[in-house]
Design an enzyme around this catalytic site. Structure first.
Site, PDB file in Angstrom:
ATOM      1  CE  LYS A  81      52.945  33.030  17.865  1.00  0.00           C
ATOM      2  NZ  LYS A  81      53.839  33.320  16.843  1.00  0.00           N
ATOM      3  N   GLY A  91      57.874  38.800  21.570  1.00  0.00           N
ATOM      4  CA  GLY A  91      57.975  39.112  22.992  1.00  0.00           C
ATOM      5  C   GLY A  91      56.814  39.909  23.562  1.00  0.00           C
ATOM      6  CD  GLU A 139      56.152  27.559  26.298  1.00  0.00           C
ATOM      7  OE1 GLU A 139      55.763  27.180  25.204  1.00  0.00           O
ATOM      8  OE2 GLU A 139      57.144  28.298  26.447  1.00  0.00           O
ATOM      9  CE  LYS A 140      60.967  25.079  35.435  1.00  0.00           C
ATOM     10  NZ  LYS A 140      60.662  25.412  36.838  1.00  0.00           N
ATOM     11  NE  ARG A 187      59.788  35.839   9.343  1.00  0.00           N
ATOM     12  CZ  ARG A 187      59.491  35.744  10.636  1.00  0.00           C
ATOM     13  NH1 ARG A 187      58.248  35.488  11.001  1.00  0.00           N
ATOM     14  NH2 ARG A 187      60.414  35.877  11.557  1.00  0.00           N
ATOM     15  CB  VAL A 189      66.381  38.494   8.546  1.00  0.00           C
ATOM     16  CG1 VAL A 189      67.664  39.302   8.370  1.00  0.00           C
ATOM     17  CG2 VAL A 189      65.166  39.414   8.589  1.00  0.00           C
ATOM     18  NE  ARG A 248      68.859  39.696  11.640  1.00  0.00           N
ATOM     19  CZ  ARG A 248      67.579  39.468  11.896  1.00  0.00           C
ATOM     20  NH1 ARG A 248      66.772  40.487  12.174  1.00  0.00           N
ATOM     21  NH2 ARG A 248      67.095  38.255  11.899  1.00  0.00           N
TER      22      ARG A 248
END
Ligand code: MV4
Length: 450
Positions: free
Chosen positions: A116, A165, A200-201, A292, A295, A339
């Site tokens: 990341k 997360g 990060e902020k 990718r 959904v 969903r």
């Protein structure tokens, strides 16, 4: 073009890829676990190969089993769908070494996007807005404290190999930072075998907005607008819509231009999603890339008229983007997706079992992507999503009305589903007025509890 492709997935997305292949005149091979013997993806593919027991680590995630099935059936390419092996760069590499085309980005690009802090650096270099924070990995608590003082508290620590997360810690003041950094590092090391963390902020109640990208293997990039995905619970999205009610044409244009440059520079190819957070000032900041098909891709298909899965297959066969997208991308009307999960609408406990009765809604502007059928069994081993209900309207209010009537006509008997929860969201005053952020669900559920 390919003669035959294998779909390394199950459920609605396996069927979705079979539909795209059929539309292109390509033969299909399904793979299935012992729990999925009677699934619709097995029934509607031209051939099907059992690749192992119910447990996904021994079937859908087992690279040698999937590759063996591909070799036995002599396919030209593999579509990985989402989840499972879709962002596994090692799998894409094994496909390449076996002379099978992987329908997705190159393995080196997927690997880079998976780190990341490197994806962040690449986006920054191309002029995509990022949140203030560390240039790379934090090497010490001292460096973290210095950085946090510079950007201002609160800050967030994120695992470089993270996602969904996991391995994240919000730091409210300097005294907490050394302890939370150690926690984030050990959690990241255990979960991803890479303990590296960046800073990060922190944005408190952001909107989650993502841009859909298609890139060919000749350096051409198109961005097909954005999706609003703020309605989520514990990192599981529940409702997505396109376009985002919070993105102005001017902001959209700016982000699209910066993404075209960034993805071109990276050498990105095939479909991808670039995730952003929006703060209270309505500024967008890059957070990560998903290499990718996602959904929620149908809401983008509904407003652009582009079949994203067909585009993925055509791109992988070497076609140029200007033969796939022949006119400038236009965003027409508004689309919403719910969903539908096999879960209790109040406790959210998964609810596998047999579907004893089923009515799928239809009519103008309604699409249902599902592999569910009457007397079909939802196994307990996999994701609880059993259907996606997608509607399109001329504007958000027409789409919302269509969603409400389609939910009323969506009947699933024999198991609990999230349909009642979706009706509550669709009727909620904040949803009606598009006052959305990632805390929407927590707020709605807390209010209902007292
Ligand atoms: C954040 C954030 C606030 N500030 N980054 C969560 C999963 C991962 N993809 C990124 N996530 C977040 N990153 C900064 N700098 C808040 C979240 C976040 C979140 C993001 C999108 C959708 C739902 C979320 C729920 C909680 C936290």
């Amino acid at each position: 073009m390919f003669n035959k492709i294998l779909i390394a997935n199950r459920g609605e997305i396996a069927l979705r890829v079979i539909c795209a292949a059929k539309d292109l005149g390509i033969r299909t091979v399904a793979v299935y676990s012992e729990a999925d013997r009677h699934s619709l993806h097995v029934r509607f593919a031209d051939e099907a190969v059992c690749i192992g027991p119910a447990k996904s680590t021994r079937s859908y995630l087992d690279i040698p089993s999937v590759i063996s099935a591909a070799e036995i059936t002599n396919v030209d390419a593999i579509h990985p769908g989402y989840g499972f092996l879709s962002e596994n760069a090692d799998f894409a590499e094994v496909c390449e070494m076996s002379g099978i085309k992987f329908i997705g980005p190159r393995p080196d690009v997927t690997r880079l996007m998976g780190m990341k802090q490197q994806a962040r650096a690449a986006m920054k270099a191309a002029g995509v807005p990022i949140l203030p924070g560390s240039e790379g990995v934090l090497s010490s608590a001292e460096e973290g404290l210095e950085m946090a003082a510079r950007v201002g508290y609160p800050v967030i620590l994120k695992a470089v190999a993270g996602g969904g997360g996991r391995g994240m810690r919000v730091v409210r003041e300097a005294a907490e930072l050394p302890g939370l950094l150690a926690q984030a590092q050990s959690e990241a090391g255990a979960a991803f075998s890479v303990p590296d963390v960046y800073l990060e902020k922190y944005v408190g109640a952001p909107r989650h907005i993502e841009f859909q990208v298609l890139a060919d293997e000749h350096g051409n990039v198109e961005v097909l607008g954005e999706r609003e995905c703020s309605i989520q619970r514990r990192h599981q999205k529940l409702i997505e819509e396109a376009p985002s009610p919070a993105v102005s044409p001017k902001l959209r244009k700016r982000i699209i231009e910066s993404l075209k440059k960034a993805l071109g520079d990276i050498g990105y190819s095939n479909a991808g999603t670039v995730e952003f957070l929006m703060d209270e000032d309505e500024s967008l900041y890059f957070i990560e890339v998903n290499a990718r098909i996602q959904v929620e891709h149908p809401v983008t298909e509904m407003i652009t008229g582009v079949d994203l899965v067909k585009a993925q297959i055509r791109i992988a066969s070497g076609e140029k983007l200007d033969t796939i997208i022949t006119e400038p991308i236009q965003l027409r009307g508004h689309a919403i997706e719910c969903r539908i999960n096999a879960e209790h609408p109040e406790t959210f406990a998964p609810c596998p079992g047999r579907i004893t009765g089923l009515n799928l809604p239809g009519g103008a502007g309604v699409r249902v992507d599902t592999a569910a059928y009457t007397d079909g069994v939802i196994p307990p081993y996999y994701d609880s999503m059993i259907a996606k209900l997608i509607v399109h309207g001329r504007d958000r209010e027409e789409a919302r009305a269509r969603m409400r009537r389609a939910l009323d006509m969506f009947v699933v008997e024999g198991i609990y589903t999230s349909i009642p929860l979706h009706k509550r969201i669709i009727d909620h005053p904040d949803f009606i007025d598009a006052r959305l952020d990632t805390n929407f669900m927590a707020r709605m559920l807390a209010k209902a509890a007292h």
